[in-house]
Design a protein around this motif. Structure first.
Motif, PDB file in Angstrom:
ATOM      1  N   PHE A 165       1.323   2.038   3.673  1.00 45.92           N
ATOM      2  CA  PHE A 165       2.251   1.372   2.910  1.00 45.92           C
ATOM      3  C   PHE A 165       1.101   0.024   2.755  1.00 45.92           C
ATOM      4  CE2 PHE A 165       5.381  -2.210   1.808  1.00 45.92           C
ATOM      5  CZ  PHE A 165       6.245  -1.785   0.842  1.00 45.92           C
ATOM      6  N   GLN A 218      -0.359  -1.183  -0.518  1.00 46.11           N
ATOM      7  CA  GLN A 218      -0.026  -2.524  -1.272  1.00 46.11           C
ATOM      8  C   GLN A 218      -1.629  -3.581  -0.960  1.00 46.11           C
ATOM      9  OE1 GLN A 218       2.723  -2.966  -2.782  1.00 46.11           O
ATOM     10  NE2 GLN A 218       3.740  -1.561  -1.961  1.00 46.11           N
ATOM     11  N   THR A 228       8.116  -6.749   2.993  1.00 46.42           N
ATOM     12  CA  THR A 228       8.865  -6.431   2.486  1.00 46.42           C
ATOM     13  C   THR A 228       9.034  -4.768   2.713  1.00 46.42           C
ATOM     14  OG1 THR A 228       7.942  -7.074   0.833  1.00 46.42           O
ATOM     15  CG2 THR A 228       8.411  -5.279  -0.042  1.00 46.42           C
ATOM     16  N   TYR A 229       7.928  -4.423   4.102  1.00 50.37           N
ATOM     17  CA  TYR A 229       7.876  -2.414   4.378  1.00 50.37           C
ATOM     18  C   TYR A 229       9.495  -2.986   5.543  1.00 50.37           C
ATOM     19  CZ  TYR A 229       7.469   0.882   7.545  1.00 50.37           C
ATOM     20  OH  TYR A 229       7.343   2.828   8.058  1.00 50.37           O
ATOM     21  N   MET A 231      13.024  -2.684   3.757  1.00 50.66           N
ATOM     22  CA  MET A 231      12.989  -1.503   2.865  1.00 50.66           C
ATOM     23  C   MET A 231      13.330  -0.516   3.851  1.00 50.66           C
ATOM     24  SD  MET A 231      12.069  -0.763  -0.801  1.00 50.66           S
ATOM     25  CE  MET A 231      11.526   1.233  -0.514  1.00 50.66           C
ATOM     26  N   LEU A 251       9.893   7.167  -2.025  1.00 47.88           N
ATOM     27  CA  LEU A 251      10.441   6.072  -2.000  1.00 47.88           C
ATOM     28  C   LEU A 251       9.350   4.877  -1.675  1.00 47.88           C
ATOM     29  CD1 LEU A 251      14.214   6.510  -1.513  1.00 47.88           C
ATOM     30  CD2 LEU A 251      13.340   6.022  -3.590  1.00 47.88           C
ATOM     31  N   LEU A 252       9.157   4.659  -0.684  1.00 51.59           N
ATOM     32  CA  LEU A 252       8.104   3.976  -0.681  1.00 51.59           C
ATOM     33  C   LEU A 252       7.352   3.962  -0.912  1.00 51.59           C
ATOM     34  CD1 LEU A 252       8.769   4.244   3.751  1.00 51.59           C
ATOM     35  CD2 LEU A 252       9.105   1.786   2.397  1.00 51.59           C
ATOM     36  N   ARG A 253       6.474   5.202  -1.695  1.00 50.23           N
ATOM     37  CA  ARG A 253       5.085   4.815  -2.270  1.00 50.23           C
ATOM     38  C   ARG A 253       5.603   4.312  -3.959  1.00 50.23           C
ATOM     39  NH1 ARG A 253       2.629  10.716  -2.922  1.00 50.23           N
ATOM     40  NH2 ARG A 253       4.973  11.502  -4.276  1.00 50.23           N
ATOM     41  N   GLN A 254       6.265   4.458  -4.336  1.00 52.71           N
ATOM     42  CA  GLN A 254       6.959   3.737  -5.872  1.00 52.71           C
ATOM     43  C   GLN A 254       7.892   2.732  -5.410  1.00 52.71           C
ATOM     44  OE1 GLN A 254       6.988   5.698  -8.080  1.00 52.71           O
ATOM     45  NE2 GLN A 254       6.555   7.599  -7.263  1.00 52.71           N
ATOM     46  N   VAL A 255       7.133   1.705  -4.401  1.00 59.12           N
ATOM     47  CA  VAL A 255       6.771   0.151  -4.317  1.00 59.12           C
ATOM     48  C   VAL A 255       5.908  -0.289  -5.295  1.00 59.12           C
ATOM     49  CG1 VAL A 255       7.549  -1.210  -2.131  1.00 59.12           C
ATOM     50  CG2 VAL A 255       9.052   0.726  -2.659  1.00 59.12           C
ATOM     51  N   GLU A 256       5.746  -0.586  -5.802  1.00 60.29           N
ATOM     52  CA  GLU A 256       4.696  -2.113  -5.750  1.00 60.29           C
ATOM     53  C   GLU A 256       5.034  -3.151  -5.470  1.00 60.29           C
ATOM     54  OE1 GLU A 256       2.210  -2.754  -9.386  1.00 60.29           O
ATOM     55  OE2 GLU A 256       1.920  -0.308  -8.762  1.00 60.29           O
ATOM     56  N   ILE A 257       4.866  -3.912  -4.536  1.00 59.25           N
ATOM     57  CA  ILE A 257       5.153  -5.682  -4.647  1.00 59.25           C
ATOM     58  C   ILE A 257       4.161  -6.518  -5.672  1.00 59.25           C
ATOM     59  CG2 ILE A 257       4.446  -8.162  -2.692  1.00 59.25           C
ATOM     60  CD1 ILE A 257       4.375  -5.610  -0.705  1.00 59.25           C
TER      61      ILE A 257
END
Length: 125
Positions: free
Chosen positions: A52, A56, A84-85, A88, A107-113
């Motif tokens: 993650f 990021q 953020t991590y 999540m 789900l975690l890899r779809q997050v983009e800060i």
């Protein structure tokens, strides 16, 4: 200074040199490794967080117009990524849905800060 801190500074110096030589991939890779060492503990390796973080921090660096990065700014970005991590993780852990394994990682890899406020270096007095 311990070896972890020394290695971090070596990576950061290598990143600055690569930025000056316009070697973008080496610069980004070195900065990511250097700041990862600064924001994690030596005796604990979390493969999920490291993946993650690497993604990021890479997005943050590549979205900037410049590869000049101060230690304080890099540390601030590290804290934002960690926060953020952790948020999540809490959401996933307490989700009423059964999110585990591959679904959790997807789900975690779809997050983009959104680093829009950090795209240009800030000036400090």
């Amino acid at each position: 200074m311990n070896m972890r801190q020394i290695n971090s500074l070596i990576y950061l110096k290598k990143g600055r040199q690569a930025a000056l030589a316009d070697e973008i991939e080496t610069c980004v890779s070195s900065y990511v490794k250097g700041f990862y060492l600064r924001c994690t503990e030596e005796d604990f390796f979390d493969i999920e967080f490291s993946s993650f973080f690497y993604y990021q921090f890479r997005i943050f660096l590549l979205s900037r117009g410049s590869f000049e990065l101060s230690l304080s700014e890099g540390d601030e970005v590290c804290r934002l990524i960690r926060k953020t991590y952790d948020e999540m993780r809490l959401c996933l852990d307490y989700s009423p849905f059964n999110v585990a394994g591959a679904g959790e990682w997807n789900l975690l890899r779809q997050v983009e800060i959104d680093f829009s406020e950090k795209k240009t270096p800030f000036l400090s007095a």
